[in-house]
Design an enzyme around this catalytic site. Structure first.
Site, PDB file in Angstrom:
ATOM      1  N   ARG A 114       0.762  -1.178   0.085  1.00  0.00           N
ATOM      2  CA  ARG A 114      -0.233   0.198   0.040  1.00  0.00           C
ATOM      3  C   ARG A 114       0.844   1.231  -0.163  1.00  0.00           C
ATOM      4  O   ARG A 114       1.982   0.948   0.314  1.00  0.00           O
ATOM      5  CB  ARG A 114      -0.909   0.049   1.010  1.00  0.00           C
ATOM      6  CG  ARG A 114      -0.171  -0.002   2.490  1.00  0.00           C
ATOM      7  CD  ARG A 114      -1.416  -0.046   3.743  1.00  0.00           C
ATOM      8  NE  ARG A 114      -0.505  -0.155   4.953  1.00  0.00           N
ATOM      9  CZ  ARG A 114      -0.972  -0.263   6.127  1.00  0.00           C
ATOM     10  NH1 ARG A 114      -2.309  -0.212   6.127  1.00  0.00           N
ATOM     11  NH2 ARG A 114      -0.442  -0.437   7.085  1.00  0.00           N
ATOM     12  N   ASN A 152      -4.974   7.388   4.383  1.00  0.00           N
ATOM     13  CA  ASN A 152      -4.595   6.538   5.518  1.00  0.00           C
ATOM     14  C   ASN A 152      -3.058   6.827   6.104  1.00  0.00           C
ATOM     15  O   ASN A 152      -2.377   6.647   5.045  1.00  0.00           O
ATOM     16  CB  ASN A 152      -4.726   5.067   5.490  1.00  0.00           C
ATOM     17  CG  ASN A 152      -4.263   4.237   6.497  1.00  0.00           C
ATOM     18  OD1 ASN A 152      -4.735   4.263   7.758  1.00  0.00           O
ATOM     19  ND2 ASN A 152      -3.216   3.559   6.604  1.00  0.00           N
ATOM     20  N   GLU A 153      -3.036   7.336   7.356  1.00  0.00           N
ATOM     21  CA  GLU A 153      -1.519   7.484   7.724  1.00  0.00           C
ATOM     22  C   GLU A 153      -0.634   8.139   6.836  1.00  0.00           C
ATOM     23  O   GLU A 153       0.258   7.417   6.048  1.00  0.00           O
ATOM     24  CB  GLU A 153      -1.071   6.227   8.418  1.00  0.00           C
ATOM     25  CG  GLU A 153      -1.748   5.749   9.448  1.00  0.00           C
ATOM     26  CD  GLU A 153      -1.264   4.655  10.417  1.00  0.00           C
ATOM     27  OE1 GLU A 153      -0.219   3.931   9.474  1.00  0.00           O
ATOM     28  OE2 GLU A 153      -1.581   4.482  11.344  1.00  0.00           O
ATOM     29  N   GLU A 324      -7.599   4.565  15.363  1.00  0.00           N
ATOM     30  CA  GLU A 324      -6.988   3.320  15.555  1.00  0.00           C
ATOM     31  C   GLU A 324      -6.427   2.717  16.943  1.00  0.00           C
ATOM     32  O   GLU A 324      -5.163   3.360  17.106  1.00  0.00           O
ATOM     33  CB  GLU A 324      -5.991   2.727  14.611  1.00  0.00           C
ATOM     34  CG  GLU A 324      -6.722   2.979  13.169  1.00  0.00           C
ATOM     35  CD  GLU A 324      -5.548   2.506  12.041  1.00  0.00           C
ATOM     36  OE1 GLU A 324      -4.653   1.629  12.322  1.00  0.00           O
ATOM     37  OE2 GLU A 324      -5.686   2.906  10.803  1.00  0.00           O
ATOM     38  N   TRP A 332       3.436  -6.056  12.899  1.00  0.00           N
ATOM     39  CA  TRP A 332       4.747  -5.292  12.131  1.00  0.00           C
ATOM     40  C   TRP A 332       5.924  -4.932  13.211  1.00  0.00           C
ATOM     41  O   TRP A 332       6.888  -4.534  12.520  1.00  0.00           O
ATOM     42  CB  TRP A 332       4.142  -3.925  11.678  1.00  0.00           C
ATOM     43  CG  TRP A 332       3.137  -3.178  12.472  1.00  0.00           C
ATOM     44  CD1 TRP A 332       1.750  -3.160  12.547  1.00  0.00           C
ATOM     45  CD2 TRP A 332       3.665  -2.405  13.450  1.00  0.00           C
ATOM     46  NE1 TRP A 332       1.417  -2.270  13.267  1.00  0.00           N
ATOM     47  CE2 TRP A 332       2.403  -1.718  14.091  1.00  0.00           C
ATOM     48  CE3 TRP A 332       4.745  -1.996  13.979  1.00  0.00           C
ATOM     49  CZ2 TRP A 332       2.189  -0.763  15.064  1.00  0.00           C
ATOM     50  CZ3 TRP A 332       4.578  -0.976  15.055  1.00  0.00           C
ATOM     51  CH2 TRP A 332       3.626  -0.456  15.761  1.00  0.00           C
ATOM     52  N   GLU A 372      -1.872  -8.906   7.132  1.00  0.00           N
ATOM     53  CA  GLU A 372      -2.211  -8.681   8.825  1.00  0.00           C
ATOM     54  C   GLU A 372      -3.043  -9.970   9.377  1.00  0.00           C
ATOM     55  O   GLU A 372      -3.650  -9.483  10.498  1.00  0.00           O
ATOM     56  CB  GLU A 372      -3.042  -7.274   9.001  1.00  0.00           C
ATOM     57  CG  GLU A 372      -2.052  -6.161   8.415  1.00  0.00           C
ATOM     58  CD  GLU A 372      -2.737  -4.758   8.657  1.00  0.00           C
ATOM     59  OE1 GLU A 372      -3.764  -4.620   9.014  1.00  0.00           O
ATOM     60  OE2 GLU A 372      -1.960  -3.812   8.618  1.00  0.00           O
ATOM     61  N   MET A 374      -1.797 -11.996  11.236  1.00  0.00           N
ATOM     62  CA  MET A 374      -1.570 -12.160  12.703  1.00  0.00           C
ATOM     63  C   MET A 374      -1.832 -11.323  13.649  1.00  0.00           C
ATOM     64  O   MET A 374      -1.316 -11.270  14.671  1.00  0.00           O
ATOM     65  CB  MET A 374       0.001 -12.839  12.645  1.00  0.00           C
ATOM     66  CG  MET A 374       0.106 -14.097  11.751  1.00  0.00           C
ATOM     67  SD  MET A 374       1.755 -14.475  11.938  1.00  0.00           S
ATOM     68  CE  MET A 374       1.843 -15.428  13.364  1.00  0.00           C
ATOM     69  N   HIS A 375      -2.680 -10.205  13.172  1.00  0.00           N
ATOM     70  CA  HIS A 375      -2.910  -8.994  14.061  1.00  0.00           C
ATOM     71  C   HIS A 375      -4.111  -9.138  14.850  1.00  0.00           C
ATOM     72  O   HIS A 375      -4.908  -9.774  14.185  1.00  0.00           O
ATOM     73  CB  HIS A 375      -2.957  -7.802  12.986  1.00  0.00           C
ATOM     74  CG  HIS A 375      -2.850  -6.635  13.617  1.00  0.00           C
ATOM     75  ND1 HIS A 375      -3.881  -6.033  14.572  1.00  0.00           N
ATOM     76  CD2 HIS A 375      -1.856  -5.481  13.471  1.00  0.00           C
ATOM     77  CE1 HIS A 375      -3.534  -4.908  14.970  1.00  0.00           C
ATOM     78  NE2 HIS A 375      -2.526  -4.270  14.416  1.00  0.00           N
TER      79      HIS A 375
HETATM   80  C1  GAL Z   1      -1.826   1.161  10.851  1.00  0.00           C
HETATM   81  C2  GAL Z   1      -2.648   1.374   9.859  1.00  0.00           C
HETATM   82  C3  GAL Z   1      -3.654   0.152   9.695  1.00  0.00           C
HETATM   83  C4  GAL Z   1      -3.071  -1.381  10.144  1.00  0.00           C
HETATM   84  C5  GAL Z   1      -2.513  -1.057  11.566  1.00  0.00           C
HETATM   85  C6  GAL Z   1      -1.987  -2.481  12.197  1.00  0.00           C
HETATM   86  O1  GAL Z   1      -0.655   1.713  10.811  1.00  0.00           O
HETATM   87  O2  GAL Z   1      -3.343   2.312   9.762  1.00  0.00           O
HETATM   88  O3  GAL Z   1      -4.295   0.019   8.422  1.00  0.00           O
HETATM   89  O4  GAL Z   1      -2.086  -1.720   9.126  1.00  0.00           O
HETATM   90  O5  GAL Z   1      -1.425  -0.290  11.278  1.00  0.00           O
HETATM   91  O6  GAL Z   1      -1.323  -2.339  13.255  1.00  0.00           O
END
Ligand code: GAL
Length: 645
Positions: A114, A152-153, A324, A332, A372, A374-375
């Site tokens: 992304r 986003n970010e 978030e 990550w 993601e 495993m998140h």
């Molecule tokens: C943020 C992001 C999200 C997701 C999240 C995972 O930085 O905005 O889309 O990737 O991390 O922790």
């Protein structure tokens, strides 16, 4: 454009980030009702959904998103709609590969994750406006849409700066507009040094891939340029959303301690700031190695709250969102520890305590697919409530008043000082953020509420103004700061006013135009390697020591040993204080004295214990894995919080 800010909702609410496009409809359609049962008011959607909204150029498929919007509306939830520009689809990139950004290593950063775009790309700008218009036309007036998040970010995955393609060309025009002539640019950057002078704008490249370090003034201007590109990119979306979605607010989800663009300028057109909080990942990414185990399961309280205080300050003292909020492990960081029991609830309470008006969790259900998977989310893959979800279900914070944070101390922070500081840290452990955190951590450990503000903003009303690392200083800024000396106490940290706004040093000595105010002259600085220390006023000093020659000022502490022995390490000139030594104990002792003189009560909080005030309430928090004894003798359970008043 003057934004008239919508009122902050009176009561604190919860939200969640959800991705209807990730889950079959038959399964997803039950989510809004469950979200309602969990006390979640806001649901953020469509953030990365461009390939589903427009699967082929000009061919839109709204049916699935219409259904999701309707289901949320039927469950009486409010929608945070997003512009999906963080993820340009494959068809667009293959048609226009020139949209892709170029990394600092000179390589094109390809499709397949992304944020693969250059903010300066005119072609991508056009598509960003096009998709923003399409989604705003479709949902801008829908009664369930409460507001918008842009993209986003900004800058996530180091994407603020693109070192080639569209940015390379746009940087040259940006410089031409800024300086008007190459003579002016060559003088501002000091290009006579090493024969770096330019005779044609087309000779100027981004400052990467040079043999040794590039010119710091060149780096500073490239950072300014890239920041402007992000802000212009967003401004184009905001203009469209204002036109097509009247009465809705617009925000953006900023990142933790992220410095690559000027967030103050970025937030100007928005209604309020939001940020994304992942305390456990933050420990792995940002804390020194020696502290990582200590805070692995709770996050570091001051590293988290720095962001709350900063984002509250972007638009003055304005309630913000956590867009978030991580509730479990991330995917990550180099290692992804499971947070302690109670951490998700504590982080929510801390956000409230620092002035958030909404905490929105990431994410509803853990992703079953792709990068993601495993998140953690509030729900496990099998849709049972996960640990964080259980904690959120038990929270009784929604509905509390969104009152003001009554801070009497302002800590000055700006992005340009970081861009130049970190270009030449001069000591391997020195950085802008580490230096700022030394002062911020000391204030928080004294139990004091802090607003983080831009140095050029209106600072009236603060009793104490602390500028930990304000490196760039022109005449105007110096006059602005001096205007507060009659009514406030000002504290300056090391390397204050070392440079002019173009990144050269002040040739009449440091701290340049601030000399009259601080009443001293910088003598020498000492960039110490790890393990090398000196002492000042009996305190250990590491990483950085600088000494001052008083000119009318009173010396508070001198260096005890080392090359600066006998010279001033901390100085007072009336209401103005200067601290030249990297020493948590020394900084804390000077700040405690300043706060006391200003009539602000302090207390010595145990490590991991913090207190914040919001309206009439005092919120006590324990980030330790053991019980903590508070100053009044009461005991706070591990990883927990308590409201008083
Ligand atoms: C943020 C992001 C999200 C997701 C999240 C995972 O930085 O905005 O889309 O990737 O991390 O922790």
């Amino acid at each position: 454009m003057v934004v008239s800010l919508p009122p902050i909702p009176p009561a604190f609410s919860l939200g969640v980030c959800d991705y209807p496009e990730h889950v079959p409809w038959e399964q997803w359609r039950h989510y809004p009702e469950r979200q309602r049962e969990l006390g979640i008011t806001y649901v953020r959607i469509a953030e990365f959904a461009w390939s589903r909204i427009e699967p082929r150029a000009g061919e839109f498929d709204w049916a699935w998103l219409d259904d999701a919007v309707q289901a949320l509306s039927d469950a009486d939830r409010q929608i945070v709609m997003c512009t999906p520009t963080a993820t340009p689809p494959a068809w667009l990139i293959r048609k226009h590969p020139e949209i892709l950004p170029v990394g600092a290593d000179g390589h094109v950063r390809n499709f397949g994750s992304r944020k693969h775009y250059d903010h300066a790309s005119p072609i991508y700008r056009e598509h960003s406006r096009r998709i923003t218009r399409a989604i705003a036309e479709r949902y801008g007036r829908h009664p369930a849409v409460a507001g918008w998040q842009t993209d986003n970010e900004w800058g996530c995955h180091s994407t603020t700066r693109s070192y080639g393609g569209a940015s390379k060309t746009a940087f040259r025009s940006w410089l031409e507009r800024r300086y008007g002539s190459l003579e002016a640019l060559n003088a501002a950057w000091g290009n006579v040094f090493w024969s770096q002078e330019y005779t044609d704008w087309a000779q100027i490249d981004p400052p990467n891939q040079t043999v040794t370090e590039p010119n710091p003034s060149h780096v500073l201007d490239f950072a300014r340029f890239a920041s402007d590109m992000v802000n212009e990119f967003q401004a184009e979306q905001v203009a469209i959303l204002r036109e097509l979605s009247p009465g809705r607010w617009i925000t953006h989800n900023y990142m933790m301690q992220f410095m690559e663009f000027d967030h103050y300028a970025n937030c100007e057109l928005l209604d309020f700031a939001s940020w994304d909080s992942y305390p456990a990942g933050q420990v792995e990414r940002m804390l020194p190695e020696s502290d990582k185990v200590r805070w692995a399961r709770t996050g570091h309280p001051d590293f988290i709250s720095w962001n709350h205080d900063l984002y509250r300050g972007l638009k003055g003292r304005r309630a913000f969102w956590v867009m978030e909020q991580g509730v479990g492990q991330v995917n990550w960081a180099p290692s992804n520890a499971l947070p302690a029991a109670g951490a998700a609830a504590l982080w929510t309470a801390q956000a409230y305590a620092h002035g958030a008006s909404c905490v929105s969790y990431f994410r509803w259900r853990a992703a079953a697919i792709a990068q993601e998977l495993m998140h953690s989310g509030l729900l496990r893959h099998d849709e049972t409530l996960d640990r964080g979800g259980e904690e959120v279900a038990g929270l009784e914070l929604a509905g509390r008043p969104n009152a003001e944070v009554p801070a009497r101390v302002a800590l000055l922070h700006d992005y340009e000082s970081q861009w130049i500081y970190d270009t030449q840290p001069h000591s391997q452990n020195a950085s802008y953020l580490r230096q700022a955190m030394l002062f911020y951590g000391a204030l928080r450990s004294l139990g004091v509420d802090v607003d983080i503000r831009h140095p050029d903003s209106d600072l009236s009303g603060y009793d104490v103004i602390v500028a930990p690392a304000l490196q760039l200083m022109g005449e105007e800024r110096a006059r602005h700061l001096a205007s507060y000396a009659a009514t406030s106490r000002l504290v300056f940290g090391p390397r204050t006013a070392y440079r002019t706004p173009t990144g050269r040093v002040h040739e009449d000595g440091q701290p340049g135009p601030l000399r009259g105010l601080v009443g001293h002259r910088l003598l020498n600085f000492d960039g110490m390697r790890p393990g090398l220390t000196v002492r000042a006023g009996g305190h250990v000093v590491e990483t950085w020591a600088e000494s001052y020659e008083p000119a009318g000022a009173e010396t508070l502490m001198t260096y005890d040993d080392g090359p600066l022995a006998g010279q001033a390490a901390a100085i007072r000139n009336g209401n103005t204080y200067s601290i030249g030594a990297w020493s948590p104990a020394l900084i804390q002792s000077v700040l405690a004295r300043v706060l006391h003189d200003a009539g602000i009560a302090t207390m010595a909080l145990p490590e991991g214990v913090r207190v914040s005030r919001r309206g009439g309430a005092e919120i006590w928090m324990n980030f330790n894995l053991d019980p903590a004894t508070l100053p009044d003798g009461s005991v706070l359970a591990p990883v927990s919080f308590e409201f008083r008043g």
